[in-house]
Design an enzyme around this catalytic site. Sequence first.
Site, PDB file in Angstrom:
ATOM      1  N   ARG A   1       0.801  -1.199   0.000  1.00  0.00           N
ATOM      2  CA  ARG A   1       0.000   0.000   0.000  1.00  0.00           C
ATOM      3  C   ARG A   1       0.849   1.271   0.000  1.00  0.00           C
ATOM      4  NH1 ARG A   1      -3.649  -1.905   5.030  1.00  0.00           N
ATOM      5  NH2 ARG A   1      -2.349  -3.771   4.978  1.00  0.00           N
ATOM      6  N   GLY A   2       2.123   1.106   0.303  1.00  0.00           N
ATOM      7  CA  GLY A   2       2.993   2.258   0.568  1.00  0.00           C
ATOM      8  C   GLY A   2       3.143   3.283  -0.534  1.00  0.00           C
TER       9      GLY A   2
ATOM     10  N   GLU B   1       7.409   2.140  -6.485  1.00  0.00           N
ATOM     11  CA  GLU B   1       7.619   1.580  -5.146  1.00  0.00           C
ATOM     12  C   GLU B   1       7.871   2.708  -4.144  1.00  0.00           C
ATOM     13  OE1 GLU B   1       7.268  -0.462  -2.942  1.00  0.00           O
ATOM     14  OE2 GLU B   1       8.864  -1.948  -2.779  1.00  0.00           O
ATOM     15  N   ASP B   2       7.485   2.479  -2.897  1.00  0.00           N
ATOM     16  CA  ASP B   2       7.754   3.507  -1.886  1.00  0.00           C
ATOM     17  C   ASP B   2       9.215   3.501  -1.456  1.00  0.00           C
ATOM     18  OD1 ASP B   2       7.526   1.062  -0.580  1.00  0.00           O
ATOM     19  OD2 ASP B   2       6.155   1.746   0.975  1.00  0.00           O
TER      20      ASP B   2
ATOM     21  N   ASP C   1      14.424  -1.364   0.138  1.00  0.00           N
ATOM     22  CA  ASP C   1      15.159  -1.622   1.374  1.00  0.00           C
ATOM     23  C   ASP C   1      16.132  -2.781   1.105  1.00  0.00           C
ATOM     24  OD1 ASP C   1      15.502  -1.184   4.225  1.00  0.00           O
ATOM     25  OD2 ASP C   1      14.280  -2.939   4.605  1.00  0.00           O
TER      26      ASP C   1
ATOM     27  N   LYS D   1      17.263   2.868   0.471  1.00  0.00           N
ATOM     28  CA  LYS D   1      18.207   2.693   1.588  1.00  0.00           C
ATOM     29  C   LYS D   1      19.306   1.762   1.093  1.00  0.00           C
ATOM     30  CE  LYS D   1      14.613   2.412   5.168  1.00  0.00           C
ATOM     31  NZ  LYS D   1      14.154   1.540   6.269  1.00  0.00           N
TER      32      LYS D   1
ATOM     33  N   VAL E   1      11.311   4.885   8.505  1.00  0.00           N
ATOM     34  CA  VAL E   1      10.597   6.115   8.178  1.00  0.00           C
ATOM     35  C   VAL E   1       9.106   5.868   7.953  1.00  0.00           C
ATOM     36  CG1 VAL E   1      12.630   7.252   7.201  1.00  0.00           C
ATOM     37  CG2 VAL E   1      11.139   5.879   5.711  1.00  0.00           C
TER      38      VAL E   1
ATOM     39  N   ASP F   1       3.916   3.465   6.296  1.00  0.00           N
ATOM     40  CA  ASP F   1       3.391   3.272   7.647  1.00  0.00           C
ATOM     41  C   ASP F   1       4.363   2.652   8.623  1.00  0.00           C
ATOM     42  OD1 ASP F   1       3.312   0.625   6.353  1.00  0.00           O
ATOM     43  OD2 ASP F   1       2.282   0.009   8.189  1.00  0.00           O
TER      44      ASP F   1
HETATM   45  P1  IMP Z   1      12.373  -4.813   0.712  1.00  0.00           P
HETATM   46  O1  IMP Z   1      11.750  -6.015   0.089  1.00  0.00           O
HETATM   47  O2  IMP Z   1      13.222  -5.180   1.906  1.00  0.00           O
HETATM   48  O3  IMP Z   1      13.122  -3.929  -0.253  1.00  0.00           O
HETATM   49  O4  IMP Z   1      11.227  -4.008   1.393  1.00  0.00           O
HETATM   50  C1  IMP Z   1      10.483  -3.112   0.746  1.00  0.00           C
HETATM   51  C2  IMP Z   1       9.262  -2.763   1.531  1.00  0.00           C
HETATM   52  O5  IMP Z   1       9.478  -2.768   2.950  1.00  0.00           O
HETATM   53  C3  IMP Z   1       8.871  -1.332   1.214  1.00  0.00           C
HETATM   54  O6  IMP Z   1       8.061  -1.309   0.071  1.00  0.00           O
HETATM   55  C4  IMP Z   1       8.129  -0.933   2.459  1.00  0.00           C
HETATM   56  O7  IMP Z   1       6.790  -1.314   2.348  1.00  0.00           O
HETATM   57  C5  IMP Z   1       8.805  -1.708   3.564  1.00  0.00           C
HETATM   58  N1  IMP Z   1       9.768  -0.845   4.259  1.00  0.00           N
HETATM   59  C6  IMP Z   1      11.100  -0.798   4.111  1.00  0.00           C
HETATM   60  N2  IMP Z   1      11.670   0.152   4.861  1.00  0.00           N
HETATM   61  C7  IMP Z   1      10.655   0.748   5.524  1.00  0.00           C
HETATM   62  C8  IMP Z   1      10.581   1.859   6.455  1.00  0.00           C
HETATM   63  O8  IMP Z   1      11.580   2.504   6.840  1.00  0.00           O
HETATM   64  N3  IMP Z   1       9.331   2.179   6.880  1.00  0.00           N
HETATM   65  C9  IMP Z   1       8.212   1.520   6.504  1.00  0.00           C
HETATM   66  N4  IMP Z   1       8.226   0.496   5.626  1.00  0.00           N
HETATM   67  C10 IMP Z   1       9.437   0.116   5.138  1.00  0.00           C
HETATM   68 MG    MG Z   2       6.101  -1.341  -0.223  1.00  0.00          MG
END
Ligand code: IMP
Ligand code: MG
Length: 180
Positions: A45-46, A101-102, A105, A133, A155, A161
Amino acid sequence: MSGRDHVIDEMISAKSIAARVEALAREIAREFEGSEKLVMVGLLRGSFVFIADLVRELKMNVEVDFLETSSYGNAMESSREVRILKDLRGEIEGADVLVVEDIVDTGHTLAHVLRLLEGRKPARLRTIALLDKPSRRETDVRADWTGFEIPDEFVVGYGIDYAQRNRNLPYIGKVRFTGP
Ligand code: IMP
Ligand code: MG
């Protein structure tokens, strides 16, 4: 669950976000100029606030679709195992696709989504992330466009969220835990 007690310190102002979104929209318009079908795919949803602002800055024909992946739930750790909770409504074969994408990470979410969508034979498959990040990366994915690179902080705001809260903040804030 409503999460641990915390306060939020502003990290990126609403004004800075708006300026960056405008600049990103110009780059996207240049990249997809003349495209016959551009589908923007928001990852729920981000990304819902980001994609809403982005499409309104784009003065071109664009379709909007959404994909929902399994998320952190209410915790703060990436699951690494990504599942599709809601698939696209439309076909993307032969279309230009921009995944919105929001935050990138660890990168597992984006890597999984790109593998899935690549299999559907889009003409072009590109990605844009509001936040990145880089120090957290566990895969070699990288968004084609990034709004802001940030340090390893948790964040919220502008759609993002913590335990389903704070998505409606107009700025990006850093979560600082105050309780035990
Ligand atoms: P990844 O698969 O580890 O790259 O995660 C991506 C998803 O994790 C993002 O789309 C966010 O929904 C969530 N996420 C990563 N970092 C944060 C943060 O600092 N705050 C809130 N959600 C996060
Ligand atoms: Mg996300």
